[in-house]
Design a protein around this motif. Structure first.
Motif, PDB file in Angstrom:
ATOM      1  N   ARG A   4      41.160  14.188  80.831  1.00  0.00           N
ATOM      2  CA  ARG A   4      40.651  14.572  79.519  1.00  0.00           C
ATOM      3  C   ARG A   4      40.753  13.393  78.563  1.00  0.00           C
ATOM      4  N   TRP A   6      39.512  12.036  74.438  1.00  0.00           N
ATOM      5  CA  TRP A   6      39.005  12.469  73.135  1.00  0.00           C
ATOM      6  C   TRP A   6      39.048  11.308  72.165  1.00  0.00           C
ATOM      7  N   GLU A   8      39.150  10.231  67.827  1.00  0.00           N
ATOM      8  CA  GLU A   8      39.498  10.684  66.479  1.00  0.00           C
ATOM      9  C   GLU A   8      39.142   9.582  65.488  1.00  0.00           C
ATOM     10  N   TRP A  15      37.427   4.251  65.023  1.00  0.00           N
ATOM     11  CA  TRP A  15      37.781   5.394  65.848  1.00  0.00           C
ATOM     12  C   TRP A  15      38.827   4.980  66.872  1.00  0.00           C
ATOM     13  N   ALA A  17      40.236   6.159  70.742  1.00  0.00           N
ATOM     14  CA  ALA A  17      40.025   6.984  71.932  1.00  0.00           C
ATOM     15  C   ALA A  17      41.363   7.136  72.631  1.00  0.00           C
ATOM     16  N   SER A  19      43.668   9.310  75.952  1.00  0.00           N
ATOM     17  CA  SER A  19      43.644  10.097  77.189  1.00  0.00           C
ATOM     18  C   SER A  19      44.954  10.862  77.300  1.00  0.00           C
ATOM     19  N   ASP A  20      44.930  11.909  78.107  1.00  0.00           N
ATOM     20  CA  ASP A  20      46.138  12.712  78.326  1.00  0.00           C
ATOM     21  C   ASP A  20      47.304  11.882  78.867  1.00  0.00           C
TER      22      ASP A  20
END
Length: 137
Positions: A4, A6, A8, A15, A17, A19-20
């Motif tokens: 996963r 995402w 922000e 921004w 980026a 990862s889990d």
């Protein structure tokens, strides 16, 4: 399914980026940050680097690797990259390889990238992208 990821937004307009598993990279528009197009090229170069690593280290020793430069042709009318050019350079000057051994290394590196580079495989075929937009209230 892959891990996963995402993104922000930051107050400065850039921004981040995530990862889990804790990976992080900054991107955006402007100086000092990668654009999404840059990240596409980095993904292609990174995939070739990781795919070729075994062949290069097997021949040249641990810690050796290629320098991979990726450029692309952007078409403003379609707002898309229409091709990528990838240059894989393996410096063997210290190894003093024969021409035959250098040719064998070139063949192995090419085979490893052709077989193992998921990003390249994805870029050379049409890849559908499904997008869902949710507006929370």
């Amino acid at each position: 399914m892959g891990k996963r990821l995402w993104v922000e937004r930051n107050k400065d307009g850039s921004w981040d980026a995530f990862s889990d598993d804790g990976a992080h990279i900054k991107f955006g528009k402007g100086r000092g940050v990668f654009t999404p197009g840059d990240l596409m090229k980095i993904a292609l170069a990174g995939c070739a680097a990781l795919s070729s690593q075994f062949a290069i280290e097997h021949t040249l020793g641990d810690g050796k690797g290629a320098r991979i430069v990726v450029d692309g042709t952007y078409d403003a009318d379609s707002d898309a990259y229409i091709n990528f050019n990838e240059q894989v350079v393996v410096d063997v000057t210290d190894a003093k390889l024969s021409e035959e051994d250098a040719d064998k290394l070139k063949e192995r590196v090419t085979r490893h990238i052709e077989k193992g580079c998921t990003v390249k495989h994805t870029y050379v075929q049409e890849t559908p992208v499904r997008m869902d937009v949710t507006v929370r209230r």
